[in-house]
Enzyme design. Structure first.
Site, short mmCIF file in Angstrom:
data_model
loop_
_atom_site.label_atom_id
_atom_site.label_comp_id
_atom_site.label_asym_id
_atom_site.label_seq_id
_atom_site.Cartn_x
_atom_site.Cartn_y
_atom_site.Cartn_z
CB CYS A 264 8.02 34.85 -7.49
SG CYS A 264 9.49 35.12 -7.11
CB CYS B 1 17.65 43.26 3.40
SG CYS B 1 19.18 42.55 3.94
CB CYS C 31 20.69 40.01 0.76
SG CYS C 31 20.80 39.37 2.50
CB CYS D 177 10.37 33.31 -10.75
SG CYS D 177 10.41 35.23 -10.37
CB SER E 221 9.72 3.19 -0.99
OG SER E 221 9.02 3.67 0.12
CD GLU F 281 4.65 8.20 -3.11
OE1 GLU F 281 4.36 7.48 -2.08
OE2 GLU F 281 5.68 7.75 -3.65
CG ASP G 184 7.69 -0.04 -7.08
OD1 ASP G 184 8.41 -0.79 -7.48
OD2 ASP G 184 7.03 -0.53 -5.89
CE LYS H 46 -0.77 -4.29 -3.85
NZ LYS H 46 -1.32 -5.70 -3.04
CE LYS H 47 7.65 0.79 2.69
NZ LYS H 47 7.27 1.33 3.81
CG ASP I 69 3.98 -1.41 8.03
OD1 ASP I 69 2.98 -2.59 7.89
OD2 ASP I 69 3.86 -0.54 8.43
O1 LIG Z 1 3.89 -0.20 -5.06
C1 LIG Z 1 4.06 0.61 -4.23
C2 LIG Z 1 3.16 1.44 -3.10
C3 LIG Z 1 3.62 2.23 -2.22
N1 LIG Z 1 5.27 2.30 -2.33
C4 LIG Z 1 5.88 3.23 -1.08
O2 LIG Z 1 5.13 2.68 0.07
C5 LIG Z 1 5.27 4.07 0.95
C6 LIG Z 1 4.22 4.24 1.75
O3 LIG Z 1 3.01 4.54 1.24
P1 LIG Z 1 2.04 5.72 1.79
O4 LIG Z 1 1.21 5.94 0.78
O5 LIG Z 1 2.93 6.80 2.23
O6 LIG Z 1 1.50 5.26 3.05
P2 LIG Z 1 1.08 5.67 4.56
O7 LIG Z 1 -0.08 5.08 5.14
O8 LIG Z 1 1.93 7.17 4.72
O9 LIG Z 1 2.37 4.88 5.23
C7 LIG Z 1 2.48 4.13 6.25
O10 LIG Z 1 1.95 2.47 6.22
C8 LIG Z 1 2.37 1.65 5.24
C9 LIG Z 1 1.66 0.41 5.34
O11 LIG Z 1 0.32 0.62 4.93
C10 LIG Z 1 3.94 1.42 5.35
O12 LIG Z 1 4.45 0.84 4.45
C11 LIG Z 1 4.64 3.03 5.40
O13 LIG Z 1 6.01 2.58 5.46
C12 LIG Z 1 3.89 3.93 6.64
O14 LIG Z 1 4.52 5.14 6.52
C13 LIG Z 1 5.84 4.97 -0.05
O15 LIG Z 1 7.12 5.64 0.19
C14 LIG Z 1 5.41 4.73 -1.41
O16 LIG Z 1 6.24 5.17 -2.23
C15 LIG Z 1 5.86 1.63 -3.32
O17 LIG Z 1 7.23 1.84 -3.02
N2 LIG Z 1 5.58 0.69 -4.14
#
Ligand SMILES: O=c1ccn([C@@H]2O[C@H](COP(=O)(O)OP(=O)(O)O[C@H]3O[C@H](CO)[C@@H](O)[C@H](O)[C@H]3O)[C@@H](O)[C@H]2O)c(=O)[nH]1
Ligand SMILES: [Mn+2]
Length: 981
Positions: free
Chosen positions: A23, A28, A31, A46, A264, A271, A300, A441-442, A680
């Site tokens: 890989c 050096c 090390c 690896c 989350s 992810e 989730d 969802k979130k 949010d």
């Molecule tokens: O069912 C779900 C769906 C999503 N997520 C989490 O929500 C976050 C945001 O998701 P992402 O796809 O990264 O969205 P982004 O567009 O990058 O996020 C922005 O926009 C979102 C609103 O749409 C906000 O919730 C986020 O915090 C903000 O960073 C991630 O950590 C996911 O893991 C969950 O936990 N459960």
């Protein structure tokens, strides 16, 4: 494998002399020798064999290395305790649960008998202790160990600092702000005069076009007002972390408030676990008293991969955390720390640093191998589902139908770090999912975490991060506390929002991923009103604010006015009681009036009834967990000393069950609010309506950093989801146009800004019309503006100038670059004519037909190829409208030229006007065009663009001049008399 002559050593940066065959991990001489001396002869990354640069003789083929790798990976796992056996309801997991004494000593409201704030006493006793320590400290200074940064800072001068405020507003200088405001007013006036002119001077020859353009212009003017005025009084802030330390102490006896971190994650394939793991590691290593930090990870997707990688991560944290703290490194996410291209030896004079860093890097490489092996294993789900290491099936095999799972790693009674120090708790949580239950969802995931954390640790503050946003500044939590724990500022603060900053975005930021204009202009403006909007990540909440209460300094709102628009029903009575009492009582009232139905308990006596009322009303808003309800009454957090860990875990499982939120206020008034994919915005909006304020905190070193989608399709889908969220809010009961007039607590400029955040997707309609207009004009020869008089010319020029000048002045006070501004303008058009349009239609469909929209998680970049992602091209319908507009305008320009050539000298003037507008459209869509071109643009796209354009113009020119084809009249040579000259 190639000898690594030109490569730097992976551990210390010197010229490497040897590299792994498989890989090309290079080391050096020094090390390598050290490795050999410690008995390690294989590659850290690896497991392959090294080859010396001078002597690439030993044979070792790829297959062998591969075998080594897999051996290595399983070897790493074999030695470990079986993780599965610790799951949730098992007894041994229970012992990890943590009890925490309830906290005291925060905030000015806590005074001693003499009425003096306790923190002041603390400072004094601290002073004494300090003096005592001094003598011994002097001796210790002779030792090699460098004193921790805090101790260097702390001398007497700084102790007096403890009485100073912990943060300061830095107003933007008058000579930047005054002209800015003046120009805005001027622009408003010019805009009025311009509209007057436009409306009173219709173009009769192209009435439809004129009408359309005027309507569009009025809409743009309106949306400009929505966008501009919330930026009327922008501010900056500065924090004094050293004063915070002086006031509340550091280390074991510190009175800093505990913080629960939430992470989350949902889909380990989109992810990557390594990204999530880095986030977790950066949290565990954060610079804050250990026993005050807990990290909750919500999964989730109920993926065993996430669980196992978290177990691996907990193990690795035992080395990583003490290393970070010992050498005060930044950032504390290993992947990003080790990939920094800086001279890490600068300022680090410690002799053992190089050696330990090298060892650490090696450990990290090994850890990465283990994680990658887990990921590789998880690619194909076995038919019978996943089996844990103890042989029992993984409970989360069906992500849509599984029990709640909780596992506590590390923490008080769990493993300590390699230096024997305590580590923060790390808690894996996967809430229960059953068919037939909405999981929201979130927002749903965050609410589950709010409850679990309330039961297990109940820190008064909650800091939430997306799985891809790691802690980049280890002092981030302290920064937030500079506001939250300052009695003069923090009382009414519901959250401290940090700007989102990003790694790995292409240098020119083609698709405005950084969102600089939003984070450095709009948010600073809001901070001067009632505070920034909540953007979903990098935000530190006051837990009580999530429970649906109003701020302590304001009387509670009568229930009816919280969620309706009558403002006459809240008489402002003056009662002579302490604010605290009023606050307490009003909470009770709030809850009682909210939900309770008296008839049910007619046959109890007065006392019993009142007890029942309060209990039942609490249960009706918070759900049926008495442990949780009790925790909500502890404003300064903490779990009761008496609580039994095993009941706590049981209770924690109870509060993440899928039916828990049924018939409660969760998601309606409490916690993260449901009903929009941009939960949010909604959550922050509700808090502002209740009268809270929020704070925007921008430390010099960005507090958190995340990743963003950098290819066109993913970016557009992200923007589409955000816009859709806004449309959803627009059609919901929480629409800022109508919602929350009740207490009159949402400042009107703040409301304007919230209105802007939910109506912006609708601008796509006029925007598309307007972008088509120049093309149509060019093709038909008509124009939207009549022949200009002198006065009209002035209004046009005036408007044009005022637009430019406001932008320039805005750049000046905010300090952002012109490039960022221009990218934002461009992406406003690109997103506007594609994603926003789709969002409007999907939103309307959803409202009418009740179609649900799914939250497509943004894929996070994984590969190492720099910006490879940028060129990924996936065709989606979102791309159709902008492509059409682009082609239309290009054709229009060509047709316009050919027409002008055909009809002679006098038509060049009007042509100029139309081509100007068409070019405006094309220039804005240019990054989009680049995106369409994909990877092949090794030759700059502009070349291709111009060549196509010029080729067409010249071929047409030739055709027109050719006398033999002169007879064919194109459609567009009709009247050109009404256009500008
Ligand atoms: O069912 C779900 C769906 C999503 N997520 C989490 O929500 C976050 C945001 O998701 P992402 O796809 O990264 O969205 P982004 O567009 O990058 O996020 C922005 O926009 C979102 C609103 O749409 C906000 O919730 C986020 O915090 C903000 O960073 C991630 O950590 C996911 O893991 C969950 O936990 N459960
Ligand atoms: Mn994200």
């Amino acid at each position: 494998m190639e000898p690594a002559a030109a490569q730097p050593c992976a551990a210390c940066g010197d010229d490497a002399c040897a590299a792994c065959r498989a890989c090309s991990y290079a080391l050096c001489r020094a090390c390598l020798d050290e490795d050999t001396a410690e008995g390690r002869t294989t590659c850290a990354r690896c497991g392959g064999e090294y080859a010396a640069a001078a002597d690439p003789a030993h044979g070792s083929d790829g297959a062998e290395a591969e075998e080594m790798e897999s051996h290595h990976a399983t070897g790493g796992l074999r030695g470990r305790v079986t993780m599965g056996s610790h799951l949730s309801d098992r007894q041994d997991a229970v012992s990890h649960a943590r009890t925490m004494s309830s906290l005291s000593g925060i905030g000015s409201e806590l005074n001693d008998e003499s009425g003096k704030p306790i923190w002041k006493n603390r400072v004094e006793s601290w002073k004494e202790k300090k003096n005592e320590k001094k003598a011994s400290a002097k001796k210790a200074a002779a030792k090699a160990q460098p004193p921790p940064v805090e101790e260097q800072i702390m001398d007497e001068k700084d102790l007096t600092d403890a009485y100073e405020p912990l943060s300061r507003i830095i107003p933007i200088s008058k000579n930047k702000l005054t002209p800015y405001r003046a120009v805005i007013i001027m622009r408003l006036i010019v805009l009025g005069l311009f509209f007057h002119y436009r409306i009173t001077n219709p173009v009769y020859s192209a009435f439809g076009l004129w009408m359309t353009s005027v309507i569009c212009e009025i809409w743009f003017g309106f949306s400009w007002i929505l966008d501009q005025f919330p930026k009327w009084c922008p501010i900056n802030r500065e924090t004094y972390v050293d004063r915070l330390i002086a006031r509340y102490g550091d280390g074991e006896d510190s009175a800093l408030a505990p913080v629960d971190f939430f992470v989350s994650t949902v889909d380990p394939l989109k992810e990557p676990p390594l990204i999530t793991a880095n986030t977790v590691l950066s949290i565990l290593a954060v610079d804050y008293p250990v026993e005050k930090i807990s990290c909750y990870v919500s999964d989730d997707g109920s993926a065993m991969l996430t669980f196992e990688s978290l177990a691996e991560t907990a193990e690795f944290a035992r080395k990583w955390v003490p290393f970070c703290k010992k050498y005060a490194i930044e950032p504390r996410a290993p992947e990003f720390y080790f990939s920094q291209k800086i001279d890490y030896l600068k300022d680090k004079i410690h002799p053992s640093f190089v050696k330990e860093r090298r060892a650490m890097k090696r450990d990290y490489e090994e850890y990465k191998v283990r994680i990658n092996a887990l990921v590789a294993k998880a690619q194909k789900t076995p038919e019978e589902g996943w089996i844990m290491q103890d042989g029992t099936p993984w409970p989360g095999n069906n992500p849509r139908d599984h029990p709640g799972m909780i596992q506590v790693f590390l923490g008080e009674t769990g493993a300590r770090d390699f230096d024997g120090n305590e580590l923060p708790r790390l808690v894996y949580v996967s809430r229960e999912k059953r068919p037939g239950y909405q999981h929201h969802k979130k927002a749903g995931a965050m609410n589950a975490l709010v409850r679990v954390s309330a039961v297990l640790t109940n820190a008064p503050y909650i800091l939430n991060l997306d799985c891809d946003h790691y802690v980049n500044n280890s002092k981030a939590a302290r920064e937030a506390m500079c506001f939250m724990m300052d009695p003069t500022v923090g009382r009414d603060v519901c959250y401290v929002q940090f700007p989102q900053r990003f790694d790995g975005i292409d240098r020119s930021d083609r698709y405005a991923n950084r969102n600089v204009v939003f984070f450095d202009v709009n948010m600073k403006g809001l901070d001067g009103i009632q505070g920034p909007v909540y953007v979903g990540t990098g935000c530190c909440f006051y837990r009580q604010a999530l429970y649906g209460y109003g701020p302590p300094s304001l009387p509670a709102l009568p229930k009816s006015s919280v969620c309706s628009w009558c403002c006459c029903c809240c008489p402002k009575k003056k009662v002579e009681r302490s604010e605290r009492e009023i606050n307490r009582d009003s909470r009770r009232e709030d809850l009682e009036s909210a939900i309770f139905n008296l008839r049910e308990i007619d046959n109890y006596d007065e006392y019993e009834r009142s007890m029942l009322i309060s209990q039942m009303s609490f249960e009706k808003s918070f759900g049926l967990s008495s442990v949780f309800i009790e925790s909500t009454l502890m404003e300064n957090g903490g779990v009761p000393e008496s609580a039994n860990p095993s009941t706590l875990i049981k209770e924690a499982i109870h509060v993440i069950s899928c039916g828990y939120e049924e018939k409660t206020e969760w998601g309606k008034e409490i916690g993260w609010i449901y009903g929009s994919v941009t939960e949010d915005i909604l959550t922050g909006f509700k808090m502002h309506c209740r009268g809270w304020r929020s704070i925007y905190c921008m430390p010099v070193r960005p507090a958190f950093k995340g990743s963003a989608p950098i290819n066109l399709s993913d970016r557009l889908h992200q923007v589409l989801r955000w816009a859709l969220g806004s449309v959803e809010i627009f059609f919901s009961r929480h629409c800022p146009l109508w919602y929350g007039y009740g207490g009159g607590r949402l400042k009107w400029l703040q409301r304007l800004s919230y209105i802007n955040t939910i109506v912006y997707p609708f601008t796509s309609l006029p925007l598309i019309a307007y972008c088509c207009l120049p093309a149509i004009c060019l093709l038909t020869g008509k124009f939207i503006i009549p022949t200009l008089s002198n006065a009209a010319t002035i209004w046009f020029l005036g408007l044009f100038m005022s637009i430019i000048v406001t932008s320039v002045l805005e750049l000046r006070w905010s300090g952002i670059g012109i490039e960022d501004w221009w990218r934002n303008e461009q992406f406003w058009v690109i997103g506007g004519v594609s994603a926003h349009l789709f969002a409007v239609f999907q939103g309307i469909l959803k409202m009418i037909a009740g179609l649900d929209t799914n939250f497509t998680v943004t894929a996070k970049a994984t590969d190492d190829t720099e910006f490879g992602e940028l060129y990924v091209f996936k065709w989606t319908t979102v791309l159709i409208p902008p492509t059409t507009i682009l082609v239309l305008n290009l054709v229009g320009v060509v047709a316009g030229f050919s027409d002008a050539l055909n009809s002679g000298y006098e038509s060049w003037g009007p042509l100029f006007g139309k081509v100007f507008f068409a070019m405006w459209v094309i220039m804005h869509l240019y990054p989009f065009l680049k995106g369409l071109m994909g990877r092949q643009n090794r030759t700059p796209t502009i070349v291709i663009l111009w060549s196509v354009l010029l080729a067409s113009v010249f071929s047409l020119l030739w055709v027109k001049i050719d006398p033999f084809v002169g007879g064919t009249e194109p459609v567009n040579s009709t009247n050109c008399n009404t256009v500008i000259c």
